[in-house]
Design a protein around this motif. Structure first.
Motif, PDB file in Angstrom:
ATOM      1  N   SER A   1       3.618 -63.012 108.573  1.00 57.77           N
ATOM      2  CA  SER A   1       4.375 -61.789 108.309  1.00 57.77           C
ATOM      3  C   SER A   1       5.855 -61.995 108.595  1.00 57.77           C
ATOM      4  O   SER A   1       6.721 -61.487 107.876  1.00 57.77           O
ATOM      5  CB  SER A   1       3.819 -60.636 109.158  1.00 57.77           C
ATOM      6  N   GLU A   2       6.160 -62.753 109.669  1.00 56.48           N
ATOM      7  CA  GLU A   2       7.563 -63.050 109.968  1.00 56.48           C
ATOM      8  C   GLU A   2       8.130 -64.009 108.921  1.00 56.48           C
ATOM      9  O   GLU A   2       9.269 -63.850 108.456  1.00 56.48           O
ATOM     10  CB  GLU A   2       7.674 -63.656 111.359  1.00 56.48           C
ATOM     11  N   SER A   3       7.338 -65.033 108.552  1.00 56.18           N
ATOM     12  CA  SER A   3       7.791 -65.970 107.529  1.00 56.18           C
ATOM     13  C   SER A   3       8.009 -65.253 106.199  1.00 56.18           C
ATOM     14  O   SER A   3       8.929 -65.585 105.444  1.00 56.18           O
ATOM     15  CB  SER A   3       6.758 -67.091 107.340  1.00 56.18           C
ATOM     16  N   TRP A   4       7.181 -64.246 105.919  1.00 58.38           N
ATOM     17  CA  TRP A   4       7.320 -63.482 104.682  1.00 58.38           C
ATOM     18  C   TRP A   4       8.684 -62.812 104.608  1.00 58.38           C
ATOM     19  O   TRP A   4       9.344 -62.808 103.566  1.00 58.38           O
ATOM     20  CB  TRP A   4       6.191 -62.458 104.595  1.00 58.38           C
ATOM     21  N   GLY A   5       9.127 -62.258 105.738  1.00 55.58           N
ATOM     22  CA  GLY A   5      10.454 -61.636 105.780  1.00 55.58           C
ATOM     23  C   GLY A   5      11.556 -62.639 105.517  1.00 55.58           C
ATOM     24  O   GLY A   5      12.503 -62.371 104.771  1.00 55.58           O
ATOM     25  N   ASP A   6      11.426 -63.840 106.120  1.00 55.98           N
ATOM     26  CA  ASP A   6      12.436 -64.880 105.887  1.00 55.98           C
ATOM     27  C   ASP A   6      12.415 -65.362 104.441  1.00 55.98           C
ATOM     28  O   ASP A   6      13.460 -65.639 103.838  1.00 55.98           O
ATOM     29  CB  ASP A   6      12.188 -66.067 106.826  1.00 55.98           C
ATOM     30  N   LEU A   7      11.214 -65.488 103.877  1.00 53.86           N
ATOM     31  CA  LEU A   7      11.104 -65.930 102.489  1.00 53.86           C
ATOM     32  C   LEU A   7      11.744 -64.923 101.536  1.00 53.86           C
ATOM     33  O   LEU A   7      12.385 -65.307 100.551  1.00 53.86           O
ATOM     34  CB  LEU A   7       9.636 -66.138 102.125  1.00 53.86           C
ATOM     35  N   LEU A   8      11.578 -63.636 101.841  1.00 48.87           N
ATOM     36  CA  LEU A   8      12.211 -62.612 101.007  1.00 48.87           C
ATOM     37  C   LEU A   8      13.728 -62.698 101.116  1.00 48.87           C
ATOM     38  O   LEU A   8      14.455 -62.536 100.133  1.00 48.87           O
ATOM     39  CB  LEU A   8      11.729 -61.226 101.423  1.00 48.87           C
ATOM     40  N   ARG A   9      14.209 -62.954 102.316  1.00 49.06           N
ATOM     41  CA  ARG A   9      15.657 -63.119 102.507  1.00 49.06           C
ATOM     42  C   ARG A   9      16.152 -64.343 101.743  1.00 49.06           C
ATOM     43  O   ARG A   9      17.212 -64.315 101.111  1.00 49.06           O
ATOM     44  CB  ARG A   9      15.944 -63.275 103.996  1.00 49.06           C
ATOM     45  N   GLY A  10      15.365 -65.423 101.779  1.00 49.73           N
ATOM     46  CA  GLY A  10      15.732 -66.613 101.027  1.00 49.73           C
ATOM     47  C   GLY A  10      15.719 -66.374  99.531  1.00 49.73           C
ATOM     48  O   GLY A  10      16.546 -66.918  98.802  1.00 49.73           O
ATOM     49  N   ALA A  11      14.769 -65.545  99.075  1.00 51.97           N
ATOM     50  CA  ALA A  11      14.721 -65.225  97.652  1.00 51.97           C
ATOM     51  C   ALA A  11      15.981 -64.487  97.226  1.00 51.97           C
ATOM     52  O   ALA A  11      16.518 -64.716  96.136  1.00 51.97           O
ATOM     53  CB  ALA A  11      13.482 -64.382  97.346  1.00 51.97           C
ATOM     54  N   GLY A  12      16.472 -63.598  98.102  1.00 49.68           N
ATOM     55  CA  GLY A  12      17.725 -62.898  97.796  1.00 49.68           C
ATOM     56  C   GLY A  12      18.900 -63.852  97.720  1.00 49.68           C
ATOM     57  O   GLY A  12      19.736 -63.768  96.809  1.00 49.68           O
ATOM     58  N   ALA A  13      18.965 -64.812  98.680  1.00 53.70           N
ATOM     59  CA  ALA A  13      20.057 -65.794  98.673  1.00 53.70           C
ATOM     60  C   ALA A  13      19.969 -66.694  97.440  1.00 53.70           C
ATOM     61  O   ALA A  13      20.979 -66.982  96.790  1.00 53.70           O
ATOM     62  CB  ALA A  13      20.001 -66.635  99.950  1.00 53.70           C
ATOM     63  N   ALA A  14      18.742 -67.124  97.104  1.00 55.74           N
ATOM     64  CA  ALA A  14      18.571 -67.977  95.929  1.00 55.74           C
ATOM     65  C   ALA A  14      18.943 -67.224  94.652  1.00 55.74           C
ATOM     66  O   ALA A  14      19.521 -67.802  93.721  1.00 55.74           O
ATOM     67  CB  ALA A  14      17.127 -68.467  95.850  1.00 55.74           C
TER      68      ALA A  14
END
Length: 582
Positions: A287-300
């Motif tokens: 769940s924590e990694s999911w939040g980071d992945l979503l943030r990374g998707a925004g940056a990408a």
């Protein structure tokens, strides 16, 4: 993923280390099961117990080495991917025309390439590997739980949709907040660069407090969005941990009842409890990694927008060589109409027709906003006209490669650009293979030799950001020397002597006149001394040619040029009397 495929060997090594680390982690509960069921209950004594604990220690060693390898390979992959992204974005930006940077602030682009790339580095180098490890651990743990206690594991599977669906719903909201947060960070970085770059103006006009308040407001907006993002992540984490560990506790309760009834062994329930804890921790961390992945998707996505932008100007698929001319290059503007993309309601050039003969020196004069600099920008093909054509030796610019067009020209802009590099690198920017002897010849011709030799390390002296260690006149003389060193058949001068005192202007003007010989030259100038030396003068007004001819003929007409020249003559005489050293 496309960038990751460039490194198959490292990706394979990272994958093997990831699988080994997860397998070793899941083998620990099995080891404890053997210790309890075979070590304690077999009656073999301390020696038998020690044998099974040695098995556990071996598993721990494998897990430690595999985890270290996983961290190393994924971290290196993250660094390489981010380096590739930055180089790809920079290479793509170098192909964009000036209109792109009118609509996209360079400072914001810079912030994207630093802050957003750093987020992607964190995602690839850490978050993805942790998420994959947790996923393997969770799935593998569930399979192992089935082999120990199928009934209890089935209870866990029933609860998975109850856990996943709320997380997906909250994740969509978190992704939007992550994107807004990255935009805010980029805006703060952009504002920082803008304020620091204009620090002298800020302090000269006493705007320190206002800029501090403006910056504080931007930081406040970013902080507000960050609070919302962090709050949403905290909610996701709380929901995930409650649902996951709550379901584990409920299943453990049932397991304890099975042990009490004799339906499970002590080792089995111990292994189930440990594996269940690992599975719960793995899915909870997801769940924590999911939040980071979503943030990374925004940056990408923000960097992807830069890469997705198609250059408005490009070389043709099959470029044609520009014909060679006798005595220089002929320049032709044929009924050109042009509007800047940021000012679509106003024609910068209207039905503009002009021929510049090979070897001719043409001066463009006119009031501010008449379109003089636009002529040079179209000739350099920073923009393409809406209609009409621009030709070199009879060939339209879009038919030739961009590099071939610009390779024929040496350009001295009105706003001098000095790179944060050595004097040598700034001077040879137009011809990188120039020798020191050629550099000094060009510097001498541009009246720059004296102050360059006085620099602490000579040509190796670092000139500072935009030549901060030089005066305005010194920067302009370096720009002129750079154009001289390029030795191109077309010379474009946009106010090339505007920052020089009278003595330097006279010396540089002599050098420019020598440089003009045998070259097609277009000069934009306000000073009468520069204009008088031209073969022909074209007077522009509101994007059109108002007058043209020699200085004497235009003065006799008593039109726009005569009015401009009378004002300029007075100005130049005043400057000659009170010009400071540049």
């Amino acid at each position: 993923m496309t960038l990751l495929r460039r490194y198959p060997a490292m990706l394979a090594a990272a994958g093997i280390a990831l699988v080994l680390a997860s397998a070793a982690t899941l083998a620990i509960p099995s080891g404890f099961k053997l210790v309890i069921d075979k070590g304690f209950t077999s009656g073999g004594g301390a020696q038998d117990i020690g044998r099974w604990f040695q098995y556990l220690i071996l598993i721990v060693i494998v897990m430690a080495l595999a985890s270290a390898s996983r961290f190393y390979f994924f971290s290196i992959l993250g660094e390489r991917v981010v380096a590739d992204i930055r180089m790809a974005v920079q290479r793509h930006l170098l192909r964009q025309p000036p209109s792109f940077f009118e609509e996209n602030r360079p400072s914001e682009i810079s912030a994207r390439m630093t802050a957003d790339a750093a987020v992607i580095e964190l995602i690839v180098g850490s978050t993805i590997s942790v998420a994959l490890r947790n996923m393997l651990t969770g799935v593998g743990g569930m399979i192992y739980l089935f082999t120990i206690a199928p009934k209890l594991t089935a209870y866990l599977l029933v609860g998975i949709p109850v856990v996943v669906l709320p997380l997906l719903a909250l994740g969509r909201r978190l992704r939007g907040l992550s994107r807004d947060s990255q935009d805010g960070v980029a805006n703060v970085g952009s504002m920082t660069a803008e304020i620091l770059g204009a620090m002298r103006i800020v302090q000269a006009f006493g705007q320190e407090e206002r800029e501090a308040d403006r910056f504080a407001a931007a930081v406040g907006r970013t902080l507000s969005i960050a609070r919302k993002r962090i709050r949403m992540r905290a909610i996701i984490t709380a929901v995930a941990f409650f649902l996951i560990f709550g379901s584990i506790v409920a299943v453990m309760w049932q397991g304890a009842l099975d042990v009490a009834a004799g339906r499970m062994t002590g080792g089995s329930i111990a292994a189930f409890v440990i594996t269940g804890g690992l599975v719960a921790g793995a899915f909870g961390s997801l769940s924590e990694s999911w939040g980071d992945l979503l943030r990374g998707a925004g940056a990408a996505g923000r960097l992807g927008e830069l890469l997705a932008s198609e250059p408005g100007l490009a070389s043709p698929a099959n470029p044609v060589s520009i014909p060679a001319g006798d005595g220089g290059v002929r320049i032709g503007f044929d009924h050109v109409n042009f509007r800047y993309p940021t000012r679509p309601d106003r024609l910068a050039l209207e039905d503009f027709t002009l021929d510049v003969q090979p070897g001719e020196t043409l001066a463009l004069v006119g009031p501010s906003g008449a379109g003089k600099s636009t002529v040079l920008q179209l000739l350099l093909r920073f923009y393409d006209p809406e209609s009409g054509a621009i030709r070199l030796n009879g060939m339209a610019l879009p038919d030739a490669a961009l590099g071939d067009v610009r390779g024929l020209m040496a350009f001295v802009p009105q706003e001098t650009i000095i790179f944060a590099a050595s004097a040598r690198d700034n001077l040879r920017y137009g011809r990188w293979d120039a020798s020191d002897a050629e550099i000094w010849d060009a510097a001498r011709a541009a009246n720059a030799e004296e102050f360059l030799r006085d620099l602490p390390q000579g040509l190796d002296t670092y000139l500072g950001d935009n030549g901060a260690r030089l005066s305005g006149g010194q920067r302009q003389r370096i720009a002129i020397a750079r154009a001289m060193l390029r030795n191109a058949p077309i010379l474009l001068l946009d106010e090339a002597t505007s920052a020089l005192d009278s003595r330097s202007e006279h010396l540089v003007q002599q050098a420019i006149e020598r440089l003009m010989h045998g070259r097609t030259t277009i000069v934009i100038a306000h000073r009468l001394s520069t204009v008088r030396s031209a073969d022909r003068i074209v007077v522009m007004d509101q994007g059109r040619i108002a007058e043209h001819g020699s200085h004497d003929a235009l003065m006799q007409q008593g039109g726009l040029y005569a009015r401009l020249a009378s004002v300029q003559l007075t100005d130049s005489e005043t400057k000659a009397d009170a010009a400071p050293a540049a």
